[in-house]
Enzyme design. Structure first.
Site, mmCIF file in Angstrom:
data_model
loop_
_atom_site.group_PDB
_atom_site.id
_atom_site.type_symbol
_atom_site.label_atom_id
_atom_site.label_comp_id
_atom_site.label_asym_id
_atom_site.label_seq_id
_atom_site.Cartn_x
_atom_site.Cartn_y
_atom_site.Cartn_z
ATOM 1 N N HIS A 64 0.816 -1.200 0.000
ATOM 2 C CA HIS A 64 0.000 0.000 0.000
ATOM 3 C C HIS A 64 0.859 1.263 0.000
ATOM 4 O O HIS A 64 0.585 2.212 -0.708
ATOM 5 C CB HIS A 64 -0.901 -0.025 1.252
ATOM 6 C CG HIS A 64 -1.915 1.049 1.282
ATOM 7 N ND1 HIS A 64 -3.229 0.841 0.960
ATOM 8 C CD2 HIS A 64 -1.809 2.356 1.590
ATOM 9 C CE1 HIS A 64 -3.896 1.970 1.062
ATOM 10 N NE2 HIS A 64 -3.063 2.910 1.448
ATOM 11 N N HIS B 61 -10.987 2.076 -1.811
ATOM 12 C CA HIS B 61 -11.307 1.611 -0.465
ATOM 13 C C HIS B 61 -12.129 0.338 -0.590
ATOM 14 O O HIS B 61 -13.274 0.267 -0.171
ATOM 15 C CB HIS B 61 -12.057 2.705 0.302
ATOM 16 C CG HIS B 61 -11.569 2.824 1.704
ATOM 17 N ND1 HIS B 61 -12.408 2.843 2.787
ATOM 18 C CD2 HIS B 61 -10.327 2.923 2.207
ATOM 19 C CE1 HIS B 61 -11.696 2.945 3.894
ATOM 20 N NE2 HIS B 61 -10.432 2.999 3.573
#
EC number: 6.3.5.3
Lengths: 288, 1003
Positions: B246, B315
């Site tokens: 990430h 998300h």
């Protein structure tokens, strides 16, 4: 009242400074655009009042409560739209209570001084929860009407036609003869009076200012009346006509290119909503 | 403990209850008579009866519409009653507001050990069984990950009490613990440590960490601060967060051996070779790039005085588990990117793109652990409503795609744009500086256990036992307050740098800011928490929302803290930036983390991966000369017009193409007053706009144009062309509304399955090859069109493990674009304006039905995915832009899903007008005729209408480009398309077409 205002200004060096600045820019009416947690159409309201010729300042509620800023220094109080305190519990309720418990005296003085208050959307919700509207018998702290969940159960952003009541004493809508086309953006805009007596009184008193209609000026059901408001009511004023609240957003139609069909139509540069702010500015210039 | 029940008075419409009833009937197929909804507040505090009566009446009840009872129930009739509330520790925004309201009302400080808990009580009548009630809870009202529920049946006495949350009360004492981890173990054990701790570190990474702690210099330095040779849990956590996929984009930076056919090549970092390289090439010719790839969002010039800022995030995993909370945090999370770019931007628009399973996916095919696509859709939509509307940022653009491939892994892309003055207080606003000695201040929300391991969690596949620790509910108002206060602080020059707390929490934000000065010293016990019981490592990596980290010069700290206090925004000094070369974290004066900055930020070894492209050949349907789709359908009728009418209706009515008005209207796209071209346009405000135009400054006519391009169907066949098509689509959408094709900046957003080859992932190398081809497509197209990437994001591991199967999403690339229009009054919308106007098709149509909606009707993929000729495209865009600037274009609509047929039909019915087109006049490459011209999805095309008096000038402006007049706008409400020799191909009423377009998602 003029004396009071002058005294306040004289006694506060910060105000003198601002007063001088204000004089420099002519005698523009001063608008306090109230900021609090979750208010979000403050810039829109500021833009509208600025275009209308006022000097609009965004002021946080805490700065008024702690005396950093003074309501008395302004001629117009604007309660903008948004989601004050997230609309948690009920829209406008928590901010209404804050005004009641922290700024009651300032507000009542402001009203007594003959000044103007405009509330849009969440601002209108705050005003009715506080009781500032409809302010029956001059009691500005008793709730007689409410704004609650749209019948559709949904938040909606859509443009609506409003008819202005020619009998209304509202100073903000004076001279507006044709309808107003503006957007609504709310989930809790259904107007409900306490009872028929309150409704009759508002109607007889010219306190019903704007109502939802279709493009031909006729009343209708959803989506013409977008939230199921009783008697199609979109906005009301107090008995003096100087305090006005409405669910739709006149501040979001002040320029031609905000109209959803502006690419299809010949429209004036000024949007329908601007007249409301101009009326307020002219009233202050004329009367205060 | 006080329980307050608030119900509606008789005769007041229960809009919420009715909406729930509708969903129970429509979504769960359970027949219920009525649903009443009641609000319950459980107050655990030592108040007097009088105080509670006041709270109930003056705060919690509307005197016009509601009635209230304290410590007793209304005893209204019900077949089943269901009460739903948040589990302990989950953010309860209404409760927080109630506490503030109680403080105002009673003029007291709410007791530190007290609490408020809110819940909803639903009284349901009808023949509803207990089983039904259970289904209603699990399927609609409660998400067991974050909510608890209770069910009663007729005759039961409702006496719900909320479990007391003593364990989490802030006043509870606890002993902070820091564990040491022994890394001097076997490889298997190293991997086990990584897996058990959700560290998502591979063996090479674990070994490097182990070796670092064995280094003599490191050992000696650690000894001085009282640490052993073993890493602490918080050290390991920080490395895992900072080195996560990430945060570090390991796959995009890996060295890849790529094989395509006979050819093998070595690629050193896809990011550097294709994405950043494209921008570097373009930057040689464009002078409007300000800050790219270095900050939380990309920054480009707007008007010489302001910069525009744009970022899009994903998300996905949190939204799969809790659609509402996942989406709220997606929105408020990406808001903080522009807010944390440079010294912070004003937020001016949101854009959202979702990929879901089909809303009509059969319930019986759904595994128990997966939420139904319709529920995910509705939850995400609600989350965006609350996140976007409440913060006051207009949602101006987006897309929603449906495909069975997203049933297990929905994709939720959230983007936010901002505007900042180029100079604030005499300093360039896009530059961050941090000086040693500046104070580290955490602003906004408090830290809780929510959102722990978000960064590393996003790097693992979901499975049936996935925990909810990574899910949280956003608090939009907390963030809006912080945003307002930080704006004031910025204008008063009270801080030097700002960044957001997103993935990795403080460990990332403080770690990144420390790079500007070379170190930091943190006193972690000062960090404010939502409740007691957070271990130091949890404080350091928690991703609790609504927090920013700012660097405040010591001489300004008093003014900064005073401002925050006066705005009811919590701010806490948690340490000092330094130039020691170390990240030094203490808890209660004891060192718990001591790492070299160099090691944290540069110590990560690169990945080495292999990629092999293995394309598959799909069936490619053929057509008879008269346009019949012979091999597409067995029940062939001879009425070609009816067949094609149906095809057009079916495409217009497909979930992907149909009107998203139901969603759009629930988003505020008017707030801030800048809306010029809205998401819905046309005579009745219901035509689908190609892009949005906003006017951010009321005093200027200059505008910002926002659009997107995405088509995963193409990626199933060829990701190179998918990428090219997505970029072209985003750019032509901008051009369609009047944006300048030479001022378009784009963002890339890759969502993929796991592209790392392993035994468990045997086609990992193919997925990586798909990624390679996509980035090659990105490079060629971006350079060709002159549209630089300014920021981006990647999300891998969008996979779901179900028993023995792994289900991956198709490669999905979202291109988000932001452009400029010099004068918003020149903007054009997609609706036909006037009968008699001439209809033009711009751009060449090719035989490119691969991945098209027309093929999809018959369940066929095909092979010929639309390609992009960037030279032709850019030349066309420039000519069209000139024509639009001259005011020659009445309407312009992008031609994409469904091709010319869909674009022309939409333009007609959005204008409330008919249209006649002769598609034999359409410029098309050889062998492309009839049905293929109607439905081919070739890129770089538009349907344009021009008034007859402007036709000559328009044609002059388009001289040298491929285009043709193909028909006319008509007064009669019919849409007709004819082929060679005047054969009628389509003949339908615009009302019917519009109804087909609007019906599917009219919920």
């Amino acid at each position: 009242m003029t004396n009071n205002l002058n005294n306040t200004l004289r006694n506060n060096p910060r105000n003198n400074l601002r007063n001088n600045l204000s004089n420099k820019s002519g005698d523009k009416p001063r608008v306090l655009v109230l900021l609090a947690a979750g208010i979000n159409r403050d810039k829109d309201a500021q833009d509208a009042f600025t275009l209308a010729g006022a000097e609009a300042e965004r002021v946080h509620i805490n700065d008024i409560a702690d005396g950093t800023k003074h309501l008395a220094d302004y001629q117009i109080l604007m309660l903008p739209g948004g989601f004050s305190f997230g609309d948690d519990i009920a829209s406008g309720k928590v901010l209404a209570n804050k005004l009641k418990y922290k700024l009651k005296d300032d507000l009542l003085q402001f009203i007594a001084d003959g000044k103007l208050i405009l509330g849009v959307c969440n601002g209108f919700q705050v005003m009715v929860k506080l009781g500032m509207l409809p302010g029956i018998d001059g009691d500005y702290m008793r709730q007689d009407v409410t704004l609650t969940n749209n019948d559709s159960g949904k938040f909606e952003d859509r443009w609506v036609n409003l008819k202005v009541n020619p009998e209304s004493k509202c100073v903000f809508t004076r001279g507006i003869e044709k309808g107003i086309y503006v957007p609504i953006c709310h989930g809790e805009g259904k107007f409900i009076p306490r009872d028929d007596e309150v409704l009759t009184r508002l109607q007889e008193n010219g306190q019903v200012v704007v109502r939802y209609v279709d493009e031909t000026g006729e009343f209708g059901t959803y989506p013409v009346n977008p939230n199921g408001s009783v008697a199609h009511i979109a906005g009301i004023c107090d008995e003096t006509g100087r305090i006005f609240g409405m669910m739709p957003h006149p501040e979001n139609y002040i320029q031609r290119t905000q109209h959803p069909n502006w690419t299809r139509k010949d429209l004036p540069d000024e949007g329908d909503g601007l007249a409301i702010f101009k009326n307020a500015v002219e009233y202050v210039k004329r009367e205060l | 403990m006080w329980r307050i029940e608030v119900a509606l008075r008789a005769g007041i419409t229960d809009a919420h209850g009715n909406a729930v009833r509708k969903q129970i009937i429509e979504d769960l197929l359970i027949d219920v008579e009525s649903v009443q909804s009641l609000n319950i507040y459980t107050i655990d505090a030592n108040f007097t009866q009088k105080q509670v009566i006041s709270i109930a009446k003056d705060l919690l009840t509307d005197p016009i519409t509601q009635v209230v009872k304290i410590n007793e129930s209304f005893k209204r009739p019900f077949s089943v009653a269901i009460e739903v509330g948040y589990k302990p520790g989950v953010t309860d925004n209404v409760a927080a507001t109630a506490i503030e309201g109680i403080e105002d009302l009673l003029g007291i400080k709410f007791p530190e050990d007290g609490s408020v808990h809110t819940s909803k009580l639903y009284l349901i009548t009808g023949s509803v069984t207990r089983d039904d009630a259970e289904k209603i809870c699990v399927g609609l009202l409660a998400n067991p990950l974050i909510e608890h529920y209770q069910i009663w049946q007729t005759g039961d006495d409702i006496q719900a009490t909320v479990k007391k949350v003593t364990a989490l009360s802030r006043s509870t004492k606890f002993d902070p613990k820091v564990a040491e981890v022994d890394l001097d173990v076997s490889d298997e054990e190293l991997l086990e440590i990584s897996r058990k701790g959700v560290l998502s570190l591979n063996l090479a990474e674990m070994r490097i960490i182990r070796d670092y702690f064995k280094d003599e210099r490191v050992k000696a330095e650690r000894e001085k601060v009282g640490l052993s040779t073993r890493p602490t849990d918080i050290e390991l956590e920080m490395l895992a967060q900072t080195w996560s996929e990430h945060c570090k984009h390991k796959i995009f930076n890996a060295t890849i051996e790529y094989t395509e056919g006979e050819k093998t090549e070595k690629i050193e970092s896809l990011f550097k070779t294709y994405i950043r390289k494209a921008t570097e090439e373009i930057a040689k010719k464009k002078d409007w790039l300000v800050s790219v790839f270095v900050d939380n969002a990309g920054v480009v010039d707007f008007d010489g005085e302001h910069n525009m800022v744009f970022k899009v995030e994903t998300h996905n995993h949190p939204s799969a588990l809790d659609p509402y909370g996942g989406a709220v945090t997606g929105i408020v999370g990406v808001n903080r990117d522009p807010m944390g770019t440079g010294i912070g931007a004003e937020l001016i628009f949101n854009t959202d793109v979702f990929c879901f399973g089909p809303p009509d996916f059969p319930y019986e095919q759904l595994p128990a652990s997966v939420l139904h696509p319709k529920r995910i859709f509705k939850g995400v939509r609600k989350g965006v409503e609350d996140g976007g509307n409440k913060i006051g940022i207009p949602t101006v653009n987006g897309a929603i795609l449906f495909d069975e491939a997203y049933v297990y892994n929905p994709l939720v892309y959230c983007g936010t744009g901002g505007l900042m003055k180029k100079e604030i207080n005499g300093k360039p606003s896009h530059v961050k500086t941090v000086n040693p000695g500046d104070l580290i201040v955490m602003v906004g929300g408090r830290i809780g256990k929510d959102g722990i391991h978000g960064a590393t969690f996003s790097s693992v596949a979901l499975d049936e036992g996935t925990s909810s620790a990574a899910v949280q509910i956003g608090a939009p108002i907390v963030q809006r307050k912080m945003q307002d206060a930080l704006r004031e602080a910025r204008e008063m020059d009270l801080y030097r740098a700002i960044t957001d707390n997103g993935a990795g929490g403080l460990s990332s934000s403080v770690g990144e800011m420390s790079e500007f000065c070379g170190g930091c010293e943190v006193d972690l016990e000062k960090a404010p928490t939502k409740y007691a019981g957070l271990q130091p490592w949890e404080l350091w990596v928690s991703e609790s929302q609504e927090r920013m980290t700012v660097a405040v010069p010591p001489e300004k700290i008093d003014a900064f803290m005073d401002l925050c206090r006066r705005r009811d925004v919590e701010a806490t000094v948690i340490g000092t930036f330094a130039n020691t070369g170390k990240v030094h974290v203490k808890y209660d004066k004891k060192t718990v983390l001591y790492l070299d900055m160099d090691f944290v930020h540069e110590g990560l070894p690169g990945l080495e991966l292999t990629a092999t492209w293995r394309p598959t050949l799909e069936q490619e349907p053929e057509y008879a000369a008269d346009g019949h789709t012979e091999d597409l359908t067995n029940d062939l009728t001879n009425d070609i017009t009816k067949e094609l009418n149906d095809a057009l209706m079916n495409i217009l009515g497909s979930f992907n193409v149909c009107s998203k008005e139901w969603v759009i209207r629930q988003y505020d796209h008017e707030v801030q007053g800048g809306s010029v071209v809205k998401p819905l346009v046309g005579m009745a405000n219901d035509g689908p706009s190609d892009a949005s135009v906003i006017r951010p400054l009321v005093s200027s006519k200059r505008g910002i144009v926002v659009s997107n391009g995405i088509n995963p169907k193409y990626g199933e066949i060829d990701t190179y062309r998918m990428a090219a098509s997505a970029i072209d689509e985003a750019v032509r959408n901008i051009v369609a509304v009047g944006g300048d094709p030479e001022r378009v900046a784009i963002l890339d957003n890759f969502c993929w399955g796991n592209p790392i080859l392993s035994e468990a992932n045997p086609d990992g190398d193919h997925k990586l090859a798909q990624l390679v081809r996509a980035t090659k497509g990105c490079y060629d197209t971006a350079v060709g069109l002159g549209t630089p990437f300014i920021s981006g994001k990647d999300s891998f591991h969008n996979e779901y493990r179900l028993e023995n199967r792994t289900i991956a999403i198709p490669p999905t690339l979202l291109i988000s674009a932001m452009g400029v229009i010099g004068d918003v009054e020149k903007a054009v919308t997609m609706d036909a304006k006037k009968a008699g106007d001439i209809v033009y098709v711009l751009g060449e149509t090719h035989d490119e039905l691969g991945g098209s909606h027309f093929y999809m009707l018959s369940g066929v993929k095909g092979n010929r995915v639309p390609k992009v000729d960037t030279n032709e495209a850019l030349a066309l865009y420039k000519s069209l832009h000139t024509a639009i600037e001259k005011g020659l274009v009445a309407s312009c609509h992008d031609c994409s899903e469904g091709g010319i047929a869909v674009a022309a039909a939409e333009s007609a019915f959005a204008g409330g007008l008919g249209m006649m087109i002769d598609i034999s006049k359409t410029p098309a490459s050889e062998a492309t005729e009839g049905v293929r011209v109607l439905f081919s999805e070739s890129n770089s095309r538009f349907i344009v209408t021009v008034s007859p008096e402007n036709a000559q000038a328009f044609e002059a402006a388009m001289a040298g480009r491929t285009f043709a007049a193909v028909g006319e706008v008509t007064q009669e409400g019919r849409f007709t398309a004819t082929g060679h020799g005047g054969t009628a191909l389509i003949d339908a009423s615009i009302d019917e077409l519009k109804e087909a377009f609007k019906a599917p998602l009219r919920w």
